[in-house]
Design a protein around this motif. Structure first.
Motif, PDB file in Angstrom:
ATOM      1  N   LEU A  93      79.594  54.693  45.575  1.00 50.02           N
ATOM      2  CA  LEU A  93      79.376  55.246  44.235  1.00 50.02           C
ATOM      3  C   LEU A  93      80.479  54.799  43.290  1.00 50.02           C
ATOM      4  CD1 LEU A  93      78.470  58.931  45.113  1.00 50.02           C
ATOM      5  CD2 LEU A  93      76.903  57.118  44.418  1.00 50.02           C
ATOM      6  N   HIS A  94      80.112  54.602  42.052  1.00 53.23           N
ATOM      7  CA  HIS A  94      81.057  54.254  40.993  1.00 53.23           C
ATOM      8  C   HIS A  94      80.649  55.065  39.778  1.00 53.23           C
ATOM      9  CE1 HIS A  94      82.936  50.816  38.379  1.00 53.23           C
ATOM     10  NE2 HIS A  94      83.013  51.970  37.771  1.00 53.23           N
ATOM     11  N   PHE A  95      81.551  55.907  39.317  1.00 55.72           N
ATOM     12  CA  PHE A  95      81.314  56.710  38.128  1.00 55.72           C
ATOM     13  C   PHE A  95      81.960  55.983  36.960  1.00 55.72           C
ATOM     14  CE2 PHE A  95      81.225  59.524  41.735  1.00 55.72           C
ATOM     15  CZ  PHE A  95      80.180  60.383  41.474  1.00 55.72           C
ATOM     16  N   TYR A 133      75.247  53.059  42.019  1.00 53.49           N
ATOM     17  CA  TYR A 133      74.988  53.406  43.413  1.00 53.49           C
ATOM     18  C   TYR A 133      74.737  52.124  44.200  1.00 53.49           C
ATOM     19  CZ  TYR A 133      72.599  55.606  47.399  1.00 53.49           C
ATOM     20  OH  TYR A 133      72.233  56.037  48.645  1.00 53.49           O
ATOM     21  N   ALA A 134      75.517  51.906  45.253  1.00 49.72           N
ATOM     22  CA  ALA A 134      75.392  50.713  46.104  1.00 49.72           C
ATOM     23  C   ALA A 134      75.447  49.440  45.260  1.00 49.72           C
ATOM     24  CB  ALA A 134      74.118  50.777  46.931  1.00 49.72           C
ATOM     25  N   GLY A 135      76.321  49.408  44.261  1.00 52.21           N
ATOM     26  CA  GLY A 135      76.511  48.226  43.442  1.00 52.21           C
ATOM     27  C   GLY A 135      75.466  48.024  42.360  1.00 52.21           C
ATOM     28  N   GLU A 136      74.491  48.917  42.273  1.00 52.09           N
ATOM     29  CA  GLU A 136      73.434  48.802  41.279  1.00 52.09           C
ATOM     30  C   GLU A 136      73.516  49.947  40.282  1.00 52.09           C
ATOM     31  OE1 GLU A 136      68.945  48.334  41.859  1.00 52.09           O
ATOM     32  OE2 GLU A 136      69.834  47.350  43.598  1.00 52.09           O
ATOM     33  N   ALA A 137      73.507  49.602  39.000  1.00 51.35           N
ATOM     34  CA  ALA A 137      73.532  50.643  37.963  1.00 51.35           C
ATOM     35  C   ALA A 137      72.214  51.395  37.984  1.00 51.35           C
ATOM     36  CB  ALA A 137      73.762  50.014  36.598  1.00 51.35           C
ATOM     37  N   LEU A 138      72.294  52.705  38.110  1.00 51.51           N
ATOM     38  CA  LEU A 138      71.087  53.525  38.075  1.00 51.51           C
ATOM     39  C   LEU A 138      70.604  53.640  36.639  1.00 51.51           C
ATOM     40  CD1 LEU A 138      72.166  56.407  40.479  1.00 51.51           C
ATOM     41  CD2 LEU A 138      70.793  54.389  41.016  1.00 51.51           C
ATOM     42  N   ASP A 139      69.319  53.809  36.480  1.00 48.68           N
ATOM     43  CA  ASP A 139      68.752  53.974  35.146  1.00 48.68           C
ATOM     44  C   ASP A 139      68.995  55.411  34.694  1.00 48.68           C
ATOM     45  OD1 ASP A 139      67.450  53.404  32.821  1.00 48.68           O
ATOM     46  OD2 ASP A 139      65.443  53.647  33.660  1.00 48.68           O
ATOM     47  N   LEU A 140      70.263  55.741  34.576  1.00 48.40           N
ATOM     48  CA  LEU A 140      70.696  57.093  34.242  1.00 48.40           C
ATOM     49  C   LEU A 140      71.917  56.980  33.338  1.00 48.40           C
ATOM     50  CD1 LEU A 140      70.773  60.213  34.772  1.00 48.40           C
ATOM     51  CD2 LEU A 140      72.221  59.691  36.727  1.00 48.40           C
ATOM     52  N   TRP A 161      69.282  59.206  47.640  1.00 49.24           N
ATOM     53  CA  TRP A 161      69.823  59.958  48.762  1.00 49.24           C
ATOM     54  C   TRP A 161      71.318  59.690  48.812  1.00 49.24           C
ATOM     55  CZ3 TRP A 161      68.739  63.907  51.574  1.00 49.24           C
ATOM     56  CH2 TRP A 161      69.346  64.118  52.802  1.00 49.24           C
ATOM     57  N   LEU A 162      72.124  60.738  48.707  1.00 48.95           N
ATOM     58  CA  LEU A 162      73.578  60.597  48.746  1.00 48.95           C
ATOM     59  C   LEU A 162      74.094  61.031  50.107  1.00 48.95           C
ATOM     60  CD1 LEU A 162      74.494  61.945  45.196  1.00 48.95           C
ATOM     61  CD2 LEU A 162      74.277  59.585  45.951  1.00 48.95           C
ATOM     62  N   HIS A 163      75.026  60.256  50.634  1.00 44.63           N
ATOM     63  CA  HIS A 163      75.611  60.519  51.943  1.00 44.63           C
ATOM     64  C   HIS A 163      77.060  60.033  51.911  1.00 44.63           C
ATOM     65  CE1 HIS A 163      75.119  56.218  52.856  1.00 44.63           C
ATOM     66  NE2 HIS A 163      73.978  56.360  52.167  1.00 44.63           N
ATOM     67  N   PRO A 164      77.895  60.460  52.856  1.00 43.82           N
ATOM     68  CA  PRO A 164      79.314  60.120  52.807  1.00 43.82           C
ATOM     69  C   PRO A 164      79.618  58.622  52.791  1.00 43.82           C
ATOM     70  CG  PRO A 164      78.977  61.937  54.291  1.00 43.82           C
ATOM     71  CD  PRO A 164      77.612  61.447  53.904  1.00 43.82           C
ATOM     72  N   ASN A 165      78.723  57.780  53.274  1.00 47.97           N
ATOM     73  CA  ASN A 165      78.976  56.337  53.283  1.00 47.97           C
ATOM     74  C   ASN A 165      78.407  55.625  52.068  1.00 47.97           C
ATOM     75  OD1 ASN A 165      80.312  56.530  55.746  1.00 47.97           O
ATOM     76  ND2 ASN A 165      78.411  56.353  56.885  1.00 47.97           N
TER      77      ASN A 165
END
Length: 128
Positions: free
Chosen positions: A62-64, A6-13, A55-59
């Motif tokens: 994201l990278h799956f 998310y936003a270039g940062e890997a989530l701890d997920l 918080w997810l929004h259209p802008n």
């Protein structure tokens, strides 16, 4: 194990590719419809056993990231459950996969384009 960035940062997920595929279908389709919503998950016990949310929004960027190359089958019942969660006041929460009790085209969400699907073929079928 797959990962959401998310936003270039890997989530701890870190979640299995099957769950990440279902999240991708829900998140992408919600954002395509210009929805904004909270996505929450339970942290791993090694990180304090707490909770995290974004918080997810259209802008949102994201990278799956999937560990494997195989696209799993889609459980329509799970999609319906995740969509209902995303549309609720508490936002999208990753829940364990339920048995797939859907038949045919139970809901409009069930017809969501799956990751890697040929969108041109899906659009051609929708226009016939």
């Amino acid at each position: 194990m797959g990962q959401l960035i998310y936003a270039g940062e890997a989530l701890d997920l870190h979640i299995d590719d099957r769950a990440l595929t279902h999240l991708q279908v829900v998140i992408v389709n919600m954002l395509r419809r210009d929805h904004r919503f909270l996505f929450s998950w339970k942290d791993d016990a090694t990180h304090g056993d707490g909770r995290s949310s974004v918080w997810l929004h259209p802008n949102a960027s994201l990278h799956f990231k999937f560990a494997g190359g195989r696209i799993p089958s889609i459980n329509r019942s799970w999609l319906d459950q995740l969509y209902a969660s995303a549309a609720s006041g508490s936002g999208l929460v990753l829940t364990p996969e339920p048995p797939d009790t859907s038949v045919g085209e139970d809901s409009p969400w069930s017809r969501a384009v799956t990751p890697g699907a040929n969108t041109n073929a899906a659009n051609a079928n929708a226009n016939t």
